[in-house]
Design a protein around this motif. Structure first.
Motif, PDB file in Angstrom:
ATOM      1  N   GLN A 160       0.834  -1.206   0.000  1.00 49.76           N
ATOM      2  CA  GLN A 160       0.000   0.000   0.000  1.00 49.76           C
ATOM      3  C   GLN A 160       0.870   1.259   0.000  1.00 49.76           C
ATOM      4  N   ARG A 161       1.898   1.267   0.838  1.00 48.41           N
ATOM      5  CA  ARG A 161       2.793   2.436   0.896  1.00 48.41           C
ATOM      6  C   ARG A 161       3.577   2.618  -0.397  1.00 48.41           C
ATOM      7  N   LEU A 162       4.000   1.505  -1.006  1.00 47.77           N
ATOM      8  CA  LEU A 162       4.711   1.587  -2.287  1.00 47.77           C
ATOM      9  C   LEU A 162       3.806   2.206  -3.349  1.00 47.77           C
ATOM     10  N   ARG A 163       2.532   1.857  -3.323  1.00 48.04           N
ATOM     11  CA  ARG A 163       1.576   2.347  -4.327  1.00 48.04           C
ATOM     12  C   ARG A 163       1.184   3.807  -4.111  1.00 48.04           C
ATOM     13  N   THR A 164       1.273   4.305  -2.878  1.00 51.27           N
ATOM     14  CA  THR A 164       0.850   5.682  -2.624  1.00 51.27           C
ATOM     15  C   THR A 164       1.970   6.696  -2.839  1.00 51.27           C
ATOM     16  N   GLU A 165       3.207   6.232  -2.930  1.00 44.32           N
ATOM     17  CA  GLU A 165       4.338   7.147  -3.131  1.00 44.32           C
ATOM     18  C   GLU A 165       4.653   7.301  -4.620  1.00 44.32           C
ATOM     19  N   GLU A 166       4.751   8.536  -5.064  1.00 43.03           N
ATOM     20  CA  GLU A 166       5.037   8.824  -6.472  1.00 43.03           C
ATOM     21  C   GLU A 166       6.305   8.125  -6.957  1.00 43.03           C
ATOM     22  N   ALA A 167       7.337   8.100  -6.127  1.00 49.36           N
ATOM     23  CA  ALA A 167       8.634   7.552  -6.538  1.00 49.36           C
ATOM     24  C   ALA A 167       8.630   6.029  -6.678  1.00 49.36           C
ATOM     25  N   THR A 168       7.629   5.338  -6.078  1.00 47.58           N
ATOM     26  CA  THR A 168       7.652   3.874  -6.098  1.00 47.58           C
ATOM     27  C   THR A 168       6.407   3.238  -6.704  1.00 47.58           C
ATOM     28  N   ARG A 169       5.414   4.027  -7.063  1.00 50.07           N
ATOM     29  CA  ARG A 169       4.147   3.423  -7.516  1.00 50.07           C
ATOM     30  C   ARG A 169       4.283   2.646  -8.822  1.00 50.07           C
ATOM     31  N   HIS A 170       5.306   2.935  -9.622  1.00 52.12           N
ATOM     32  CA  HIS A 170       5.513   2.241 -10.897  1.00 52.12           C
ATOM     33  C   HIS A 170       6.178   0.863 -10.739  1.00 52.12           C
ATOM     34  N   ILE A 171       6.763   0.590  -9.577  1.00 49.50           N
ATOM     35  CA  ILE A 171       7.497  -0.665  -9.365  1.00 49.50           C
ATOM     36  C   ILE A 171       6.514  -1.827  -9.344  1.00 49.50           C
ATOM     37  N   LYS A 172       6.838  -2.881 -10.079  1.00 48.50           N
ATOM     38  CA  LYS A 172       5.994  -4.075 -10.132  1.00 48.50           C
ATOM     39  C   LYS A 172       6.136  -4.830  -8.815  1.00 48.50           C
ATOM     40  N   VAL A 173       5.006  -5.299  -8.265  1.00 47.99           N
ATOM     41  CA  VAL A 173       5.011  -5.982  -6.974  1.00 47.99           C
ATOM     42  C   VAL A 173       4.380  -7.360  -7.106  1.00 47.99           C
ATOM     43  N   VAL A 174       5.107  -8.379  -6.620  1.00 51.82           N
ATOM     44  CA  VAL A 174       4.603  -9.749  -6.546  1.00 51.82           C
ATOM     45  C   VAL A 174       4.422 -10.082  -5.076  1.00 51.82           C
ATOM     46  N   LEU A 175       3.185 -10.325  -4.649  1.00 47.88           N
ATOM     47  CA  LEU A 175       2.946 -10.787  -3.282  1.00 47.88           C
ATOM     48  C   LEU A 175       3.152 -12.291  -3.238  1.00 47.88           C
ATOM     49  N   ILE A 176       3.902 -12.750  -2.244  1.00 47.21           N
ATOM     50  CA  ILE A 176       4.131 -14.182  -2.053  1.00 47.21           C
ATOM     51  C   ILE A 176       3.658 -14.528  -0.653  1.00 47.21           C
ATOM     52  N   THR A 177       2.714 -15.461  -0.566  1.00 51.73           N
ATOM     53  CA  THR A 177       2.127 -15.737   0.738  1.00 51.73           C
ATOM     54  C   THR A 177       1.557 -17.137   0.840  1.00 51.73           C
ATOM     55  N   ALA A 178       1.459 -17.614   2.057  1.00 53.18           N
ATOM     56  CA  ALA A 178       0.787 -18.881   2.325  1.00 53.18           C
ATOM     57  C   ALA A 178      -0.727 -18.675   2.365  1.00 53.18           C
ATOM     58  N   ARG A 179      -1.163 -17.431   2.397  1.00 54.96           N
ATOM     59  CA  ARG A 179      -2.600 -17.113   2.454  1.00 54.96           C
ATOM     60  C   ARG A 179      -3.173 -17.155   1.047  1.00 54.96           C
ATOM     61  N   ALA A 180      -3.925 -18.204   0.748  1.00 52.65           N
ATOM     62  CA  ALA A 180      -4.404 -18.426  -0.615  1.00 52.65           C
ATOM     63  C   ALA A 180      -5.899 -18.168  -0.789  1.00 52.65           C
ATOM     64  N   GLN A 181      -6.553 -17.603   0.215  1.00 54.81           N
ATOM     65  CA  GLN A 181      -7.992 -17.371   0.116  1.00 54.81           C
ATOM     66  C   GLN A 181      -8.307 -16.293  -0.919  1.00 54.81           C
TER      67      GLN A 181
END
Length: 129
Positions: free
Chosen positions: A69-90
């Motif tokens: 969320q913080r990466l997406r709200t900052e102008e300098a980082t919102r363009h960076i591609k994000v892959v979430l990796i988690t055991a939570r599969a719901q």
């Protein structure tokens, strides 16, 4: 060694998983940096300026949801591609991640080849590779 396919910041509080991901991506030609949790990620992201961030969800200090969320709200980082990796599969977890604006969602245990392909595709979309 050939051209670097892109820069990746690997964020996971489990050192073994962090190193596993880093080694696999490094062998594929990515320049890899690591962070131990979400706050470490946010502290380092502007120095590293990765094309892609692999981000564990369940971490101490600052979890992956909040970090993304913080990466997406900052102008300098919102363009960076994000892959979430988690055991939570719901489905609710996937929807939450997509609502934040993450680019991909992988569940643990993940296939390293699948992770490499996802990162490669995102790095290409980011203008690398």
């Amino acid at each position: 060694m050939g051209e670097v396919l892109g820069k990746v910041l690997v964020v996971d509080d489990d050192e073994v998983i962090r190193q596993l991901i880093a080694v696999n991506l490094n062998l594929e030609g990515f320049e890899v940096s690591t962070a131990a949790d979400g706050q470490d990620c946010l502290d380092r992201v502007l120095d590293v300026m990765p094309d892609v961030i692999t981000l564990d969800v369940m971490m101490p200090c600052l979890d992956g949801w909040t970090t993304a969320q913080r990466l997406r709200t900052e102008e300098a980082t919102r363009h960076i591609k994000v892959v979430l990796i988690t055991a939570r599969a719901q489905d609710d977890d996937r929807r939450r991640g997509l609502g934040i604006g993450v680019d991909a969602y992988l569940t643990k245990p993940f296939d390293p080849a699948e992770l490499i392909q996802v990162v490669r595709d995102l790095a290409t979309a980011a203008g690398k590779g």
